[in-house]
Motif scaffolding. Structure first.
Motif, short mmCIF file in Angstrom:
data_model
loop_
_atom_site.label_atom_id
_atom_site.label_comp_id
_atom_site.label_asym_id
_atom_site.label_seq_id
_atom_site.Cartn_x
_atom_site.Cartn_y
_atom_site.Cartn_z
N GLU A 185 26.59 68.71 40.44
CA GLU A 185 27.41 69.63 41.24
C GLU A 185 26.58 70.19 42.39
O GLU A 185 25.38 70.40 42.27
N LEU A 186 27.27 70.48 43.47
CA LEU A 186 26.56 71.00 44.64
C LEU A 186 25.90 72.34 44.37
O LEU A 186 24.87 72.67 44.92
N TYR A 187 26.53 73.16 43.48
CA TYR A 187 25.93 74.47 43.29
C TYR A 187 24.59 74.39 42.55
O TYR A 187 23.74 75.28 42.72
N ALA A 190 22.31 73.60 45.35
CA ALA A 190 22.09 74.82 46.13
C ALA A 190 21.09 75.73 45.42
O ALA A 190 20.23 76.33 46.06
N HIS A 205 23.08 78.39 35.46
CA HIS A 205 24.18 77.62 36.03
C HIS A 205 24.74 76.61 35.06
O HIS A 205 25.93 76.34 35.04
N ILE A 208 26.16 78.33 31.36
CA ILE A 208 27.41 79.07 31.49
C ILE A 208 28.61 78.13 31.43
O ILE A 208 29.69 78.49 30.98
N ARG A 291 41.07 78.48 31.89
CA ARG A 291 40.51 79.52 32.73
C ARG A 291 40.51 79.08 34.19
O ARG A 291 40.07 78.00 34.53
N PHE B 97 26.50 73.53 52.09
CA PHE B 97 27.13 72.25 51.76
C PHE B 97 28.56 72.18 52.25
O PHE B 97 29.17 73.20 52.59
N THR B 102 32.84 73.39 45.29
CA THR B 102 31.88 73.00 44.26
C THR B 102 30.47 73.50 44.56
O THR B 102 29.58 73.32 43.75
N SER B 103 30.26 74.12 45.73
CA SER B 103 28.90 74.57 46.01
C SER B 103 28.65 75.98 45.49
O SER B 103 27.55 76.48 45.57
N LEU B 104 29.70 76.63 44.96
CA LEU B 104 29.51 77.92 44.30
C LEU B 104 29.85 77.75 42.83
O LEU B 104 30.89 77.16 42.49
N ASN B 105 29.01 78.26 41.96
CA ASN B 105 29.27 78.15 40.52
C ASN B 105 30.50 78.99 40.17
O ASN B 105 30.51 80.19 40.40
N PRO B 106 31.56 78.34 39.64
CA PRO B 106 32.82 79.06 39.41
C PRO B 106 32.69 80.19 38.40
O PRO B 106 33.53 81.08 38.37
N ALA B 107 31.65 80.17 37.58
CA ALA B 107 31.56 81.18 36.52
C ALA B 107 30.64 82.33 36.88
O ALA B 107 30.44 83.24 36.09
N ILE B 108 30.05 82.30 38.08
CA ILE B 108 29.10 83.34 38.45
C ILE B 108 29.65 84.14 39.63
O ILE B 108 30.18 83.57 40.59
N ARG B 151 36.71 81.81 42.63
CA ARG B 151 38.07 81.33 42.72
C ARG B 151 39.03 82.34 43.33
O ARG B 151 40.16 82.02 43.67
#
Lengths: 598, 280
Positions: A185-187, A190, A205, A208, A291, B97, B102-108, B151
């Motif tokens: 994944e890109l994150y 990052a 990351h 979780i 979710r 990016f 997808t460049s941000l963690n969806p859970a954080i 999100r």
């Protein structure tokens, strides 16, 4: 596995954000899962407080009371050795739950870190650990457990550790699979660029993401562990001194003729606990798995609400209806989870004459694709046309029987989708995929269908039709795939082509070729085209007329010249203003000091 | 070899993938690529899918293996650094990016996402919090965004978060890999303006990677055009887009349709004249 309710309430109190509340509410809305959680909480509490709750010593036997009936102090009577059944049941809860707990802890400790490392780093560790895991999984659990009992002695705890090792692979595989995906994944990239250490990335990351699946898996594996443990004890593997539910079953079974009721209590306890675990797992997977999705949908619909679009800007309907396609007052609604409806297209009018190319322009969420889907009768689940009329060559298609609609789709109107690759089945050749509808719909022979497909591939300007015919989708490029889909759409010789962002996924040089192809098809065959796009350049290149859509309404409609050169609606102007075509190139770079002063 | 004013230099870099399988020849995606970025400059890199433009960015960021050539940052080699040196380099080189989903963690939460690089660079949590507040303000996001999850934001807002994350530790170079390609036209324009504004204020350099020549032309002082792992043309933005020397650049330029019907008709005519595909 313990009572989840206090945890969630604590989360609400600490962080008053939307997520914990909704996840918790969604959980509450599942009565079976809640009931299961309550049952499990009770079992756990009983197990913890067994010494306080049990009225008698579970091992104290008085032979004169053997098989004695229930009375005021001995609620469930006595077993074959004259021990108090109720006390044994309570102590059994403790022993059974601790056994399962040990197995789980061993499995988690072995499975999760190895899965994380194998999934994140791969390489030799992944190969080696996967090899070991496969070996462990190929061992028959029962046989291994029986063998370890013979070698290690009849202690339940040791057997539970062995069982933990045997179920660890299920956690390993779960975690490794998810982590392998997350790693790309890109994150995660990052985070690496941000200068985070690997263990931090894995801990934050990656972990979780696997958290929810692990919780679900824990509930399932706990059920399996309890079942296996009881099975072992029922077979008489344990020492027999410790009161467990499985051992009680074993003992009751030996006396099934004399006191059949003895079988009931431990059986009930086991059944209830296992069933609760399974129900809780499925409830959790519903709650944790979904979710994100509903919130996103809500948001989209909120965007599509007509809040800041003035209805009076909608273009009035012309008197005469278009001969090829005519849409009057079309509205599309989606049913929300709470049962209410949300309108995403608010009564639009469109017309296409034969041989005309109309561009439907708008940004994401404007309802342009919904309009195209309504014409084809392929609105996604939950969506429906709530009012209005759509006619194709004079035939009303709203409310048309599916069979008739399918016929129409096969002969008069055809569809070209946005993602060419995902619309081809990777396991069949291009030729097969194009020929099949011809054989089914037109009843052509295999030979005739092949000849026709080659003809079609030639029509969409594919250089080597025979080779493409025999190729699988992965062997052709994206631009070629879009040509193939256009060929498929043209196979029934349609009068109207509905193309939803047909060039968005393509490179610009390929886009130019596909646009040429569409122009030529129109010139040669006189088809009408409804092209849905966000690209004003594509509109300028291809379209005769344009309709501009914003938040479910058409705000301006006219010839391409009118709309792009002399736009009237502010939104159209805003769109054109955002385009970078006419903007000057950036001037040459100057050393910083001069650039700032300039 | 060092050029004047160069912040970043990429000299004859080769990248090959897929040498993992037994007796499988590696697949080289960059065949000796050179470019440089000066301080405060935007270098545009334009190319189509499979051209290797993203790979250049990833090689600079240490996310792709460099199999030949060298990458210099402020005159020091940064290709194939040890993990520890690479981490300290993250102070200077950051990334935005393409895909804000997808460049941000969806859970954080946004706040945690933004404070992460700060904490990794040794900020105290109080300083990090203050800095995150400034960053949100800088990219025009409301302060209450901190507690929320990705999100709850639109694509454009997410991309602002990604930009804020890249800015967090005041880097000297930001690699923007298709940073606005997933955004709607109007959102795209506002994000580009934001990037320009930030450059004016901070003097940060951009390596701006995109498939869209119009966007690159607007953003960049100079442009390199990459085709199948080779850079085919480099020059000033005006030079490359108004008077392209390489036939591929010309094709790229003439293929991109413009929103004015008369000009587009002329452009298409020129395209058909020069590159008319020969059917059959």
């Amino acid at each position: 596995m313990s009572d989840p309710i206090p945890d969630s309430t604590a989360a609400i109190a600490l962080a008053p954000t939307a997520r914990p509340v909704t996840a918790f509410r969604r959980f509450l809305s599942k009565p079976l899962a809640v009931a299961a959680a309550i049952v499990l909480a009770l079992v756990v509490l009983v197990a913890i407080f067994a010494p306080l709750l049990a009225p008698f010593d579970p091992g104290a036997s008085s032979l004169k009371d053997a098989f004695g009936p229930a009375d005021g102090t001995h609620l469930l009577g006595f077993d074959s050795a004259g021990r108090d059944v109720f006390s044994r049941l309570i102590w059994g809860a403790q022993n059974t739950m601790s056994g399962a707990g040990i197995a789980l802890i061993v499995a988690l400790v072995l499975g999760i870190p190895t899965g994380l490392i194998a999934g994140y780093y791969g390489r030799w560790f992944d190969s080696a650990s996967s090899w070991i895991v496969n070996l462990v999984m190929s061992l028959p659990a029962m046989v291994v457990l029986l063998a370890s009992r013979a070698i290690l002695g009849p202690t339940v705890w040791v057997l539970m550790i062995v069982m933990g090792v045997l179920v660890a692979p299920s956690f390993f595989r779960l975690v490794r699979g998810i982590v392998g995906n997350v790693r790309n994944e890109l994150y995660v990239d990052a985070a690496r660029v941000s200068g985070l250490r690997d263990w931090r990335i894995i801990g934050r990351h990656v972990f979780i993401v696997v958290r929810a699946p692990i919780i679900i898996q824990v509930a399932l594996v706990a059920g399996v562990a309890i079942g296996l443990q009881a099975g072992l004890e029922f077979l008489g593997i344990s020492s027999g001194d410790t009161p467990t539910w499985g051992a009680m079953l074993n003992e009751a079974f030996q006396n099934i003729q004399r006191a059949p009721l003895l079988l009931l209590w431990p059986g009930l306890a086991l059944g209830l606990t296992s069933a609760s675990l399974v129900l809780l797992a499925s409830g959790l997977s519903d709650v944790l798995g979904e979710r994100g999705a509903p919130a996103a949908r809500r948001r989209k619909n909120k965007n599509a609400a007509p809040a800041d679009v003035v209805p009076s800007t909608s273009v009035p309907a012309p008197e005469t209806r278009g001969a090829l396609l005519s849409i009057r007052d079309l509205a599309v609604s989606y049913e929300l989870a709470d049962g209410s409806d949300r309108e995403v297209v608010h009564g639009i009018n469109l017309d296409i004459e034969p041989g005309e190319i109309l561009g439907l322009v708008g940004e994401s969420g404007s309802g342009k694709s919904q309009t195209a889907f309504s014409i084809l009768g392929i609105l996604p689940e939950g969506g429906s046309v709530s009012r209005g009329s759509v006619t194709i060559q004079g035939t009303e298609v709203i409310g048309l029987a599916e069979k008739k609609h399918r016929e129409l789709r096969g002969t008069v109107v055809a569809y070209v989708p946005q993602e060419p690759m995902s619309n081809l089945d990777p396991s069949f050749t291009i030729g097969d995929q194009l020929a099949e509808p011809l054989r089914v719909r037109l009843g052509l022979s295999k030979q005739a269908a092949k000849a026709r497909v080659l003809e079609l591939l030639q029509m969409v300007e594919i250089a080597d039709p025979a080779r493409t015919f025999a190729a699988y989708p992965h062997e052709i490029s994206g631009g070629m795939a879009q040509r193939v889909l256009i060929a498929g759409a043209m196979s029934c010789d349609p009068d109207l082509l509905v193309a939803d962002e047909p060039t968005t996924a393509l490179d610009v040089t390929v886009q130019a070729e596909v646009l040429s192809l569409l122009r030529r098809l129109r010139a040669d065959r006189g088809i009408g085209v409804l092209i849905v796009t966000h690209n004003l350049g594509v509109v300028a290149d291809l379209c005769d007329r344009v309709a501009v859509m914003q938040q479910g309404r058409i705000v301006e409609q006219g010839t391409t010249e009118q709309i792009l050169v002399t736009p009237e609606h502010p939104y159209t102007r805003q769109l054109l203003g955002a385009a970078l075509d006419g903007v000057d190139a950036r001037p040459e770079w100057q050393p910083r000091s001069t650039e700032v002063s300039a | 070899m060092t050029r004047e004013n160069s912040l970043l230099e990429v000299n004859d870099v080769r990248v090959a993938f897929g040498s993992k399988g037994f007796r499988k020849s590696p697949n080289e995606v960059l065949h000796g690529v050179s470019l440089d970025v000066r301080e405060g400059e935007t270098m545009g890199l334009v190319g189509e899918s499979g051209s290797g433009k993203t790979t250049i960015g990833r090689a600079i960021l240490g996310l792709a293996p460099v199999s030949g050539g060298e990458i210099l940052f402020q005159g020091k080699r940064i290709d194939n650094l040890s993990a520890r040196h690479r981490r300290s380099l993250s102070r200077d080189i950051q990334v935005v990016f393409q895909d804000p989903y997808t460049s941000l963690n969806p859970a954080i939460s946004i706040g945690d996402t933004l404070s992460e690089p700060l904490l990794a660079q040794g900020y105290t949590s109080r300083d990090a919090r203050r800095r995150v507040g400034q960053l949100l303000d800088r990219v025009s996001l409301p302060a209450d965004a901190l507690e929320r999850l990705p999100r709850e934001f639109s694509g454009g807002q997410r991309q602002r978060v990604a930009i804020a994350r890249a800015l967090a530790i005041s880097p000297k170079l930001i690699v923007c890999d298709e940073a606005v390609s997933a955004l709607d036209l109007t959102t795209q324009r506002t994000v580009l303006e934001l990037l320009l504004e930030i450059q004016e204020q901070t003097g940060v350099s951009y390596l701006f990677i995109s498939h869209d020549l119009a966007v690159v032309r607007y953003m960049s002082h100079r442009i390199s055009v990459i085709y199948r792992g080779d850079i085919v043309e480099t020059g000033t933005a005006r030079g490359v887009t108004d008077n392209p020397q390489n036939p591929y650049t010309r094709k790229l330029l003439l293929s991109a349709p413009i929103a004015q019907p008369a000009e587009q008709a002329a452009r298409r005519a020129a395209y058909e004249r020069e590159f008319a595909s020969t059917p059959r």
